[in-house]
Design an enzyme around this catalytic site. Structure first.
Site, PDB file in Angstrom:
ATOM      1  N   GLY A 109       0.802  -1.217   0.000  1.00 37.92           N
ATOM      2  CA  GLY A 109       0.000   0.000   0.000  1.00 37.92           C
ATOM      3  C   GLY A 109       0.832   1.262   0.000  1.00 37.92           C
ATOM      4  O   GLY A 109       0.374   2.314  -0.451  1.00 37.92           O
ATOM      5  N   ASP A 153       1.293   2.016  -3.534  1.00 35.25           N
ATOM      6  CA  ASP A 153       0.058   2.637  -4.016  1.00 35.25           C
ATOM      7  C   ASP A 153       0.071   4.136  -3.729  1.00 35.25           C
ATOM      8  O   ASP A 153      -0.284   4.955  -4.586  1.00 35.25           O
ATOM      9  CB  ASP A 153      -1.165   2.010  -3.329  1.00 35.25           C
ATOM     10  CG  ASP A 153      -1.418   0.576  -3.743  1.00 35.25           C
ATOM     11  OD1 ASP A 153      -1.390   0.294  -4.943  1.00 35.25           O
ATOM     12  OD2 ASP A 153      -1.652  -0.256  -2.844  1.00 35.25           O
ATOM     13  N   ASP A 164      -4.815  -3.716  -5.613  1.00 32.10           N
ATOM     14  CA  ASP A 164      -6.055  -3.127  -6.121  1.00 32.10           C
ATOM     15  C   ASP A 164      -6.252  -1.665  -5.736  1.00 32.10           C
ATOM     16  O   ASP A 164      -7.346  -1.118  -5.878  1.00 32.10           O
ATOM     17  CB  ASP A 164      -7.276  -3.943  -5.665  1.00 32.10           C
ATOM     18  CG  ASP A 164      -7.388  -4.078  -4.147  1.00 32.10           C
ATOM     19  OD1 ASP A 164      -6.576  -3.462  -3.437  1.00 32.10           O
ATOM     20  OD2 ASP A 164      -8.285  -4.811  -3.685  1.00 32.10           O
TER      21      ASP A 164
END
Length: 276
Positions: free
Chosen positions: A126, A129, A157
């Site tokens: 993350g 991300d 995702d």
């Protein structure tokens, strides 16, 4: 300043329009909890709307930038999704949760002000991300990165698979995402993921602050417009992008900032722009 469980907003110099948004769970290596995904877009929005803010530096407290999503939060999401409801409703609930978490990361791009990532130590899952959504990225020599999701048996995702290929290229992003291997700050520089590698965290903090101050001294209309046009142009052809920036400048070009910039150049002085 609002207070948060997972974040801290710091203004290190009261005369500066550079603000620091700090991931602030050092004992958990700044792992991203469910609270973070609620708080992060709110913190960014407050900074975006604050006229005293020109540039935001995103960093992490403690020894690491971010160790990825909090595993307890990941387990909680999985447990909720596998609860007694029928599969269709469980899947729809999980999709809404993922979309909400995605929106929290995308809030970096939706913030009008430039967001600069200053990465030290680990930047995993993350964390990647987060930094790929930032406008500019720097790191220290001790920084390392990993797109770790495949090792947790999930598909990343929250934006890495969509943003990283635009930064480092499709083939390299594919290799990094499939292997989940660790790569260094120096390799991140070679790939174009970061713009510069600093020798230490203190050098990183000092160097990034200087860069942010230089950006903050420029016209806020020009800075926010440049960010908006570059982001929008990613999905456009060159012709469409030129048309978009022509429309943008038709509304923004004739401004007090333009007059001030020209006057400052002619008089060989620093320009003074109004807050946005």
């Amino acid at each position: 300043m609002d207070s948060y469980k997972t974040l801290e907003i710091v203004r290190k110099n009261t005369d500066s329009s550079v603000f620091h948004l700090v991931l602030n769970r050092p004992s958990q290596l700044n792992a991203l909890s469910l609270d973070f995904f609620d708080e992060f877009p709110k913190a960014l929005s407050s900074l975006d709307q604050n006229p005293h803010v020109s540039v935001i530096i995103l960093s992490g407290a403690g020894k690491h930038f971010c160790s990825g999503i909090d595993l307890a939060s990941l387990s909680s999401i999985a447990d909720q999704s596998s609860s007694g409801r029928d599969r269709g409703r469980s899947s729809e609930g999980l999709r809404r949760r993922i979309k909400s978490m995605q929106a929290a990361i995308t809030a970096v791009e939706e913030c009008r002000k430039p967001v600069i990532a200053a990465v030290h130590g680990a930047c995993i899952g993350g964390g990647v991300d987060l930094v790929t959504a930032c406008d500019v990225r720097y790191c220290s020599e001790d920084a390392f990165f990993s797109i770790k999701e495949v090792d947790l048996a999930i598909v990343a995702d929250l934006g890495t698979l969509q943003r990283l290929p635009r930064i480092v290229g499709h083939a390299k992003a594919m290799e990094l995402a499939l292997t989940a291997r660790r790569f260094s700050g120096c390799e991140a520089k070679e790939l174009g993921l970061v713009s510069q590698v600093f020798g230490s965290k203190s050098e990183l903090d000092k160097g990034v602050t200087m860069i942010a101050e230089r950006i903050a001294a420029k016209s806020p209309l020009a800075v926010t417009g440049t960010k908006a046009v570059l982001l929008r142009s990613r999905e456009m052809s060159v012709e469409q992008g030129l048309d978009y920036v022509a429309t943008w400048n038709s509304g923004m070009l004739i401004s007090d900032d333009l007059n001030e910039a020209v006057s400052a150049q002619m008089m060989k002085r620093q320009p003074r722009f109004s807050k946005l």
